[in-house]
Motif scaffolding. Structure first.
Motif, PDB file in Angstrom:
ATOM      1  N   THR A   1      23.893  77.523  73.227  1.00 33.28           N
ATOM      2  CA  THR A   1      23.133  77.744  74.446  1.00 33.28           C
ATOM      3  C   THR A   1      22.968  76.487  75.291  1.00 33.28           C
ATOM      4  OG1 THR A   1      21.042  77.434  73.256  1.00 33.28           O
ATOM      5  CG2 THR A   1      21.861  79.689  73.495  1.00 33.28           C
ATOM      6  N   VAL A   2      23.320  75.311  74.814  1.00 30.47           N
ATOM      7  CA  VAL A   2      23.293  74.148  75.699  1.00 30.47           C
ATOM      8  C   VAL A   2      24.383  74.328  76.750  1.00 30.47           C
ATOM      9  CG1 VAL A   2      22.330  72.560  74.003  1.00 30.47           C
ATOM     10  CG2 VAL A   2      24.805  72.820  74.158  1.00 30.47           C
ATOM     11  N   ASP A   3      24.177  73.705  77.924  1.00 33.16           N
ATOM     12  CA  ASP A   3      25.078  73.985  79.046  1.00 33.16           C
ATOM     13  C   ASP A   3      26.133  72.904  79.270  1.00 33.16           C
ATOM     14  OD1 ASP A   3      23.556  71.955  80.106  1.00 33.16           O
ATOM     15  OD2 ASP A   3      22.659  73.149  81.712  1.00 33.16           O
ATOM     16  N   TYR A   4      26.488  72.179  78.230  1.00 32.66           N
ATOM     17  CA  TYR A   4      27.540  71.166  78.329  1.00 32.66           C
ATOM     18  C   TYR A   4      28.300  71.140  77.008  1.00 32.66           C
ATOM     19  CZ  TYR A   4      24.339  68.298  75.565  1.00 32.66           C
ATOM     20  OH  TYR A   4      23.509  67.837  74.574  1.00 32.66           O
ATOM     21  N   ALA A   5      29.506  70.599  77.029  1.00 35.11           N
ATOM     22  CA  ALA A   5      30.379  70.677  75.864  1.00 35.11           C
ATOM     23  C   ALA A   5      30.271  69.487  74.916  1.00 35.11           C
ATOM     24  CB  ALA A   5      31.838  70.819  76.321  1.00 35.11           C
ATOM     25  N   ALA A   6      30.029  68.300  75.454  1.00 35.22           N
ATOM     26  CA  ALA A   6      30.100  67.075  74.646  1.00 35.22           C
ATOM     27  C   ALA A   6      28.793  66.816  73.911  1.00 35.22           C
ATOM     28  CB  ALA A   6      30.462  65.891  75.526  1.00 35.22           C
ATOM     29  N   VAL A   7      28.405  67.743  73.038  1.00 33.35           N
ATOM     30  CA  VAL A   7      27.140  67.626  72.319  1.00 33.35           C
ATOM     31  C   VAL A   7      27.189  66.422  71.374  1.00 33.35           C
ATOM     32  CG1 VAL A   7      25.574  68.773  70.712  1.00 33.35           C
ATOM     33  CG2 VAL A   7      26.766  70.101  72.464  1.00 33.35           C
ATOM     34  N   GLY A   8      26.177  65.573  71.484  1.00 30.25           N
ATOM     35  CA  GLY A   8      26.114  64.378  70.630  1.00 30.25           C
ATOM     36  C   GLY A   8      26.813  63.171  71.188  1.00 30.25           C
ATOM     37  N   ALA A   9      27.384  63.268  72.386  1.00 29.24           N
ATOM     38  CA  ALA A   9      28.189  62.168  72.929  1.00 29.24           C
ATOM     39  C   ALA A   9      27.373  60.928  73.275  1.00 29.24           C
ATOM     40  CB  ALA A   9      28.958  62.631  74.165  1.00 29.24           C
ATOM     41  N   THR A  10      26.042  61.029  73.342  1.00 28.69           N
ATOM     42  CA  THR A  10      25.250  59.821  73.589  1.00 28.69           C
ATOM     43  C   THR A  10      25.351  58.841  72.429  1.00 28.69           C
ATOM     44  OG1 THR A  10      23.289  60.988  72.749  1.00 28.69           O
ATOM     45  CG2 THR A  10      23.564  60.850  75.155  1.00 28.69           C
ATOM     46  N   GLN A  11      25.857  59.291  71.283  1.00 30.63           N
ATOM     47  CA  GLN A  11      26.018  58.392  70.144  1.00 30.63           C
ATOM     48  C   GLN A  11      27.411  57.772  70.060  1.00 30.63           C
ATOM     49  OE1 GLN A  11      23.123  57.653  68.018  1.00 30.63           O
ATOM     50  NE2 GLN A  11      22.629  58.416  70.061  1.00 30.63           N
ATOM     51  N   ALA A  12      28.282  58.121  70.996  1.00 26.28           N
ATOM     52  CA  ALA A  12      29.634  57.562  70.995  1.00 26.28           C
ATOM     53  C   ALA A  12      29.593  56.097  71.396  1.00 26.28           C
ATOM     54  CB  ALA A  12      30.528  58.338  71.956  1.00 26.28           C
ATOM     55  N   ALA A  13      30.264  55.253  70.634  1.00 24.32           N
ATOM     56  CA  ALA A  13      30.252  53.814  70.910  1.00 24.32           C
ATOM     57  C   ALA A  13      30.855  53.485  72.268  1.00 24.32           C
ATOM     58  CB  ALA A  13      31.006  53.086  69.801  1.00 24.32           C
ATOM     59  N   ASP A  14      31.786  54.311  72.736  1.00 24.89           N
ATOM     60  CA  ASP A  14      32.474  54.038  74.001  1.00 24.89           C
ATOM     61  C   ASP A  14      31.958  54.897  75.154  1.00 24.89           C
ATOM     62  OD1 ASP A  14      33.422  56.457  73.144  1.00 24.89           O
ATOM     63  OD2 ASP A  14      35.550  55.929  73.218  1.00 24.89           O
ATOM     64  N   LEU A  15      30.714  55.370  75.056  1.00 21.40           N
ATOM     65  CA  LEU A  15      30.161  56.237  76.087  1.00 21.40           C
ATOM     66  C   LEU A  15      30.279  55.644  77.483  1.00 21.40           C
ATOM     67  CD1 LEU A  15      28.450  58.693  77.070  1.00 21.40           C
ATOM     68  CD2 LEU A  15      26.421  57.277  76.622  1.00 21.40           C
ATOM     69  N   MET A  16      29.949  54.372  77.631  1.00 22.46           N
ATOM     70  CA  MET A  16      29.932  53.764  78.953  1.00 22.46           C
ATOM     71  C   MET A  16      31.327  53.623  79.547  1.00 22.46           C
ATOM     72  SD  MET A  16      26.789  53.532  79.628  1.00 22.46           S
ATOM     73  CE  MET A  16      26.894  52.601  81.163  1.00 22.46           C
ATOM     74  N   HIS A  17      32.338  53.532  78.705  1.00 23.12           N
ATOM     75  CA  HIS A  17      33.719  53.386  79.180  1.00 23.12           C
ATOM     76  C   HIS A  17      34.443  54.730  79.300  1.00 23.12           C
ATOM     77  CE1 HIS A  17      33.470  49.043  78.905  1.00 23.12           C
ATOM     78  NE2 HIS A  17      32.997  49.161  77.678  1.00 23.12           N
ATOM     79  N   TYR A  18      34.113  55.666  78.409  1.00 25.64           N
ATOM     80  CA  TYR A  18      34.787  56.962  78.409  1.00 25.64           C
ATOM     81  C   TYR A  18      33.748  58.084  78.296  1.00 25.64           C
ATOM     82  CZ  TYR A  18      38.780  53.980  77.390  1.00 25.64           C
ATOM     83  OH  TYR A  18      39.738  52.999  77.438  1.00 25.64           O
ATOM     84  N   PRO A  19      32.973  58.299  79.348  1.00 31.99           N
ATOM     85  CA  PRO A  19      31.960  59.366  79.308  1.00 31.99           C
ATOM     86  C   PRO A  19      32.619  60.738  79.380  1.00 31.99           C
ATOM     87  CG  PRO A  19      32.112  58.445  81.508  1.00 31.99           C
ATOM     88  CD  PRO A  19      33.001  57.595  80.642  1.00 31.99           C
ATOM     89  N   PRO A  20      31.880  61.786  79.036  1.00 30.01           N
ATOM     90  CA  PRO A  20      32.422  63.139  79.214  1.00 30.01           C
ATOM     91  C   PRO A  20      32.876  63.363  80.657  1.00 30.01           C
ATOM     92  CG  PRO A  20      30.434  63.197  77.891  1.00 30.01           C
ATOM     93  CD  PRO A  20      30.561  61.798  78.389  1.00 30.01           C
ATOM     94  N   GLU A  21      33.869  64.198  80.824  1.00 31.87           N
ATOM     95  CA  GLU A  21      34.480  64.412  82.132  1.00 31.87           C
ATOM     96  C   GLU A  21      33.459  64.787  83.205  1.00 31.87           C
ATOM     97  OE1 GLU A  21      38.237  66.958  84.048  1.00 31.87           O
ATOM     98  OE2 GLU A  21      37.495  67.395  82.027  1.00 31.87           O
ATOM     99  N   ARG A  22      33.578  64.129  84.351  1.00 29.40           N
ATOM    100  CA  ARG A  22      32.749  64.355  85.541  1.00 29.40           C
ATOM    101  C   ARG A  22      31.296  63.943  85.366  1.00 29.40           C
ATOM    102  NH1 ARG A  22      36.076  68.793  85.524  1.00 29.40           N
ATOM    103  NH2 ARG A  22      34.501  70.100  84.566  1.00 29.40           N
ATOM    104  N   SER A  23      30.976  63.261  84.271  1.00 30.73           N
ATOM    105  CA  SER A  23      29.593  62.845  84.052  1.00 30.73           C
ATOM    106  C   SER A  23      29.393  61.383  84.427  1.00 30.73           C
ATOM    107  CB  SER A  23      29.185  63.056  82.589  1.00 30.73           C
ATOM    108  OG  SER A  23      29.848  62.134  81.747  1.00 30.73           O
ATOM    109  N   ILE A  24      28.147  61.016  84.640  1.00 28.98           N
ATOM    110  CA  ILE A  24      27.767  59.645  84.982  1.00 28.98           C
ATOM    111  C   ILE A  24      26.980  59.075  83.811  1.00 28.98           C
ATOM    112  CG2 ILE A  24      26.453  58.204  86.582  1.00 28.98           C
ATOM    113  CD1 ILE A  24      26.892  60.426  88.683  1.00 28.98           C
TER     114      ILE A  24
END
Length: 216
Positions: free
Chosen positions: A10-33
């Motif tokens: 029921t969450v409205d985005y696909a990359a669940v848990g991506a805030t824990q990715a080490a490379d979040l700032m360089h490779y964020p989920p598509e179209r996200s800031i």
């Protein structure tokens, strides 16, 4: 030690848990800031425990000027012990019941799977949303959780709040997020998303540590 993860369609985005990715700032989920900020908020066990209790009782959200409504813990047993090793491989969970805790007003503490509706404005910009706690971590020196959007928000995405008490005795508070604009105004003016996020980060910090030190 308590850990919990909650995965729900029921969450409205696909990359669940991506805030824990080490490379979040360089490779964020598509179209996200993406956004990330860390602050040293003091030192010692008392500082860590006090900040942790504040964080898990929704102090960051309330301090940001958001009203919490309809806080609903997940029903039934939750997964406990879910985590990832240093290379990102999942560590198998055990199964247990989550112990519910409540603040002085009777509001349930943060727990994996909890759903909450928040209402408020950030510098005149709407910040209403239905959110779900994607994961919650309670370890001897690390405590935090992540919120994912379920609906009724001008953006979709996730934000995580982590407290770390390091071996040098310093206590650090880190907030990470990624936002995908949904409302037309935000899609046309993505700078408003960044402005909204910067203000939220500042408010979160002041709520958890009114006498915060210089940001890293």
């Amino acid at each position: 030690m308590r850990r919990g993860n909650f995965r729900d369609d029921t969450v409205d985005y696909a990359a669940v848990g991506a805030t824990q990715a080490a490379d979040l700032m360089h490779y964020p989920p598509e179209r996200s800031i993406p956004a990330e900020q860390s602050w040293r908020i003091g030192s010692g066990e008392a500082r860590f425990r006090g900040a942790a209790d504040a964080l898990l009782s929704w102090t960051a959200q309330r301090g940001a000027g958001l009203d919490l409504k309809d806080v609903r813990p997940a029903s039934g047993p939750m997964y406990s012990g879910v985590s990832f090793d240093s290379e990102g491989h999942p560590i198998a969970p055990s199964r247990s019941e989550s112990d519910l805790r409540y603040d002085a007003d009777g509001t349930p503490y943060v727990g994996a799977g909890t759903t909450v509706h928040v209402d408020g404005r950030v510098r005149g910009l709407r910040a209403d949303a239905e959110l779900r706690v994607i994961f919650a971590i309670e370890e001897p020196r690390r405590i935090g959780f992540a919120l994912g959007t379920v609906g009724d928000s001008v953006v979709s995405g996730e934000e995580s709040f982590m407290l770390d008490w390091y071996e040098n005795d310093e206590v650090w508070f880190t907030v990470r997020a990624f936002d995908t604009p949904k409302a037309l105004l935000y899609r046309v003016f993505p700078g408003l998303v960044r402005r909204r996020r910067r203000e939220l980060f500042t408010r979160y910090l002041r709520a958890i540590s009114p006498l915060y030190t210089t940001p890293a």
